[in-house]
Design a protein around this motif. Sequence first.
Motif, PDB file in Angstrom:
ATOM      1  N   LEU B  96      23.497 -20.159  12.750  1.00 52.26           N
ATOM      2  CA  LEU B  96      22.262 -19.868  12.027  1.00 52.26           C
ATOM      3  C   LEU B  96      22.256 -18.407  11.586  1.00 52.26           C
ATOM      4  CD1 LEU B  96      19.501 -21.686  14.130  1.00 52.26           C
ATOM      5  CD2 LEU B  96      20.716 -22.504  12.112  1.00 52.26           C
ATOM      6  N   SER B  97      21.384 -18.085  10.647  1.00 55.09           N
ATOM      7  CA  SER B  97      21.312 -16.712  10.150  1.00 55.09           C
ATOM      8  C   SER B  97      20.529 -15.857  11.142  1.00 55.09           C
ATOM      9  CB  SER B  97      20.638 -16.677   8.795  1.00 55.09           C
ATOM     10  OG  SER B  97      19.253 -16.934   8.954  1.00 55.09           O
ATOM     11  N   VAL B  98      20.568 -14.546  10.893  1.00 59.15           N
ATOM     12  CA  VAL B  98      19.874 -13.604  11.771  1.00 59.15           C
ATOM     13  C   VAL B  98      18.395 -13.944  11.861  1.00 59.15           C
ATOM     14  CG1 VAL B  98      19.129 -11.202  11.964  1.00 59.15           C
ATOM     15  CG2 VAL B  98      21.512 -11.732  11.425  1.00 59.15           C
ATOM     16  N   ILE B  99      17.757 -14.123  10.705  1.00 60.48           N
ATOM     17  CA  ILE B  99      16.302 -14.336  10.716  1.00 60.48           C
ATOM     18  C   ILE B  99      15.949 -15.668  11.368  1.00 60.48           C
ATOM     19  CG2 ILE B  99      16.162 -15.309   8.377  1.00 60.48           C
ATOM     20  CD1 ILE B  99      13.536 -13.572   8.105  1.00 60.48           C
ATOM     21  N   GLU B 100      16.784 -16.668  11.152  1.00 59.88           N
ATOM     22  CA  GLU B 100      16.520 -17.966  11.796  1.00 59.88           C
ATOM     23  C   GLU B 100      16.608 -17.843  13.314  1.00 59.88           C
ATOM     24  OE1 GLU B 100      18.070 -21.142   8.435  1.00 59.88           O
ATOM     25  OE2 GLU B 100      19.515 -20.000   9.592  1.00 59.88           O
ATOM     26  N   ASN B 101      17.597 -17.057  13.786  1.00 60.09           N
ATOM     27  CA  ASN B 101      17.736 -16.861  15.221  1.00 60.09           C
ATOM     28  C   ASN B 101      16.553 -16.100  15.805  1.00 60.09           C
ATOM     29  OD1 ASN B 101      20.195 -17.597  16.912  1.00 60.09           O
ATOM     30  ND2 ASN B 101      21.098 -17.149  14.913  1.00 60.09           N
ATOM     31  N   VAL B 102      16.147 -15.056  15.094  1.00 60.82           N
ATOM     32  CA  VAL B 102      15.076 -14.208  15.606  1.00 60.82           C
ATOM     33  C   VAL B 102      13.793 -15.011  15.800  1.00 60.82           C
ATOM     34  CG1 VAL B 102      13.537 -12.319  14.968  1.00 60.82           C
ATOM     35  CG2 VAL B 102      15.998 -12.026  14.768  1.00 60.82           C
ATOM     36  N   PHE B 103      13.505 -15.919  14.879  1.00 63.02           N
ATOM     37  CA  PHE B 103      12.265 -16.681  14.956  1.00 63.02           C
ATOM     38  C   PHE B 103      12.448 -18.068  15.580  1.00 63.02           C
ATOM     39  CE2 PHE B 103      11.174 -13.452  11.895  1.00 63.02           C
ATOM     40  CZ  PHE B 103       9.884 -13.118  12.275  1.00 63.02           C
ATOM     41  N   GLY B 105      12.179 -21.024  17.739  1.00 60.55           N
ATOM     42  CA  GLY B 105      11.246 -21.382  18.799  1.00 60.55           C
ATOM     43  C   GLY B 105       9.886 -20.726  18.643  1.00 60.55           C
ATOM     44  N   ARG B 106       9.748 -19.735  17.748  1.00 66.36           N
ATOM     45  CA  ARG B 106       8.436 -19.156  17.496  1.00 66.36           C
ATOM     46  C   ARG B 106       8.246 -18.938  15.985  1.00 66.36           C
ATOM     47  NH1 ARG B 106       6.424 -15.458  20.069  1.00 66.36           N
ATOM     48  NH2 ARG B 106       7.281 -15.995  22.071  1.00 66.36           N
ATOM     49  N   GLU B 107       8.631 -19.978  15.221  1.00 73.84           N
ATOM     50  CA  GLU B 107       8.530 -19.897  13.784  1.00 73.84           C
ATOM     51  C   GLU B 107       7.093 -19.617  13.373  1.00 73.84           C
ATOM     52  OE1 GLU B 107      10.050 -22.280  15.403  1.00 73.84           O
ATOM     53  OE2 GLU B 107      12.140 -22.226  14.742  1.00 73.84           O
ATOM     54  N   MET B 108       6.923 -18.815  12.336  1.00 70.51           N
ATOM     55  CA  MET B 108       5.583 -18.568  11.825  1.00 70.51           C
ATOM     56  C   MET B 108       5.238 -19.710  10.874  1.00 70.51           C
ATOM     57  SD  MET B 108       5.983 -14.486  11.242  1.00 70.51           S
ATOM     58  CE  MET B 108       4.269 -14.082  11.080  1.00 70.51           C
ATOM     59  N   ARG B 109       4.057 -20.308  11.064  1.00 68.62           N
ATOM     60  CA  ARG B 109       3.701 -21.487  10.284  1.00 68.62           C
ATOM     61  C   ARG B 109       2.731 -21.134   9.177  1.00 68.62           C
ATOM     62  NH1 ARG B 109       7.304 -25.387  11.827  1.00 68.62           N
ATOM     63  NH2 ARG B 109       7.702 -25.110  14.027  1.00 68.62           N
ATOM     64  N   GLY B 110       2.924 -21.740   8.051  1.00 72.66           N
ATOM     65  CA  GLY B 110       1.955 -21.600   6.971  1.00 72.66           C
ATOM     66  C   GLY B 110       1.120 -22.859   6.894  1.00 72.66           C
ATOM     67  N   ARG B 111       0.647 -23.186   5.701  1.00 71.61           N
ATOM     68  CA  ARG B 111      -0.117 -24.416   5.547  1.00 71.61           C
ATOM     69  C   ARG B 111       0.773 -25.624   5.812  1.00 71.61           C
ATOM     70  NH1 ARG B 111      -2.837 -24.267  -0.104  1.00 71.61           N
ATOM     71  NH2 ARG B 111      -0.868 -23.212  -0.478  1.00 71.61           N
TER      72      ARG B 111
END
Lengths: 319, 505
Positions: B96-103, B105-111
């Motif tokens: 996975l990419s850096v940003i995918e790894n960083v988030f 399990g705690r992905e920021m959700r939109g609508r």
Amino acid sequence: MIMLKLQRNLADLALPIAMALLCIIFTIAEPAFLSFGNLSGILRQVALTGIMAIFMTYVIMTGGIDLSVGPVMALAGLAAYAVYYGTGLPVGFAILFGLSVGMVVGTINGFAIAAFGLPPIIVTLGMLSIVRGFALLMGGPDLHQVRDEPFYTFLGNGRILELPVSVWIFFGLAALMFSVEKRTSFGLMISSIGDNMRAVFLSGRSVTKTVCMVYVLSGMGAAVAGMLLSSQVHTASATYGEFGVELDVIAAVVLGGTSLMGGKGSVIRTVFGVLLLGVINNGLNILNVPVDQQLMVKGVIIVAALAVSEWAQRVKSGR
Amino acid sequence: MSGEILLETREVSKRFGNFVALKSASIAVTAGKVIGFVGSNGAGKSTLIKVITGAHAPSSGSVHVRGKEVHKADPALMRALGVACIYQHSSLVATLSVIENVFLGREMRGRLGLVSHKAQRVQLQEIMDDFGIHVDPDVLVSTLTPVKQKEVEILKALVANADVILMDEPTAWLSLSEVSNLHTTIRKLTAANKGVVYISHVLDEVFQICDDITILRDGTMAWTGPEADIDRPKLVNLMVGEALGEASRAAVTSERRPRGTGTVKLATDKLSKQGVFHDVTFEVNAGEILCFAGLIGSRRSEVVKCLFGDDKPTSGTIISKGGVKTFGSPAEAIANGICLVPEDRHTEGLCLSHTTFENTVIPSLVEVTNRGVLMRKDMDAMCTRQITSLNILPPDPAKVVGQMSGGNQQKVLLGKWIEKDPEVLILDEPTVGVDVGAKAEIYAIIRKLRDEGAAVIVVSSDLEEVMTIADRILVFSNGEITTEFDAGEVTNDLLIHAIGGGESA
């Protein structure tokens, strides 16, 4: 302290305990369960799956899998039939030919997997299809009668000391392969390869040969089972060992506690797995549980048993 | 606020059955400071970490976060309270990419509950700016260097709002310059009032980076205080006890024997592998320890792989036992008396779910079998011999090696080769992740083999190690030998310069 010790041993004892419990339940529900006739019937029913499961244990211990055992059963029966009726050679040659057909299939599997590093699940899945096709080519859609060879018929239907011959073969092979597993370098190589193939290779051992060998043995085991089957039903056919046989075999191995990841396992555990499956099938039959429900109950029991043994393993390793 | 106590354990003990793993440990992690945990394997470091991260419930005592006692801690709760742990082995998903790894399990959700990549990108950029850590968010983690991967793990902790960051052996796979990069990053964290727990076997690093040090030994706290109040010899003594401390100092000053007895055991002539290393020419003699020094990535492991038949050179020759040899497999190298202790004992060295007994006999299976049947007595004798002479702990042949400490695993790995009576023994990074006490023991074993006439090659990125055991040193850079030293005549600075000098080339 005693409790702790008991917990630690639970992992090894889980299967025998589960089996004992089931036997008690079935006996209470239907005392006939415990009759000699019924018990030897269970053994007879599981013998063929058991023979294949013994060798499948080796395959799985190396971290592999063999999905091609079903059609090998059919092909071996046909091969023995073809030699006996086609050439007029003694039945011993027919059996040897049947065995060698299984070993040839195993050699091709093993060579593709060990020498070229192809994934076992793909190679044997391909082989499943190829061998079935080949069996159909050889045998066509017909059932071929195998009735007039007394020795061949004896293998599948005879009894020694009240027990079916096929059961003796199952137990004999289990004892033999168990001691190979525990007492030979081949046995040690099998589980080490499943644990860390690279480490074994870097220790100067020939990994290829060992890996190849377990598939040869698995093919041979399927051939033995296939010929016993054709003897039991007095016919050879290209459709024997139908889809699902390999899954029963694998279920028995895994139920016994051999890890699908390789490295851990034992033939003796597989024997218990095979017997447990047999007891479940038989008990449900005795209790007149309809087939549809039987299938579901069986599935639940397999998963539950695995969950229990996994839990016991964790307790044992103190995680 | 600087100086605030972020996390505290008060009189924490942990028992497993009758075994006391940790006895009334009281530590405090302070905002803006780095606290170092040191101790041999089995000293209780891991237990303490597991109590702090909530993986173990303490048998007695309490854990406090910002002064409040934490009840019924579990890993999820401790994470929510701002405690993050970065383990020795990466917990990132390489594909996975850096940003995918960083988030993860705690992905920021939109609508509609969909992941909002935009919001994530904004937040990550803010954090990277705040802490001065810069990684391209879109590259795959697998393409990053080890130190960059550590930074991604730190970013992951920061995104999770961690205030206390534990780092367990963070530099185990890093080169010298990468270590100093990581230390710079850690300084940025403390400048932002984070509390850092630094766990390492490498004492030089502990002295460099830590403000406070806690020494653990046999489950108890042997010492705790500011870094300035303790020096290296005292720390080693407190860690491993007087006797072993003495041995580890003696090792540094022992006699050097460049070129050993003068009998060449293994030599190469212009050995090359296209695009990897070239014109590697050297010889190693009976009775000497030849160190391959250099930065990580200087292709030393690739060279020894060819010496051991695990890889094939494209040109040049290997001369062993008086003749030119080509080894098609490790088995052929072993038949010529060459043995290799590989760099990564977990993936290449040992069968981890097997026992000491089984691991010891694997290279010697031919010797301990009679027509394929194992001879128990010979195997038992072999295993007992190694357990005794190498002081393998626990001294139980049936112990599963995966459950042993790094140092003892390494001894099992050494033992299996010593049984082959090697003429040339190659060790690739023999003491990574091994504690000080076991290190001294391993050095003693290597010396003993040398004194018995073996030619020993040690590949090491650990300067201290090279200075301690080498009789002769070859410096590698970018797949070439750049310098050679006799160990007696080289200083630390000279060697650092030789190793670093190749970096710019």
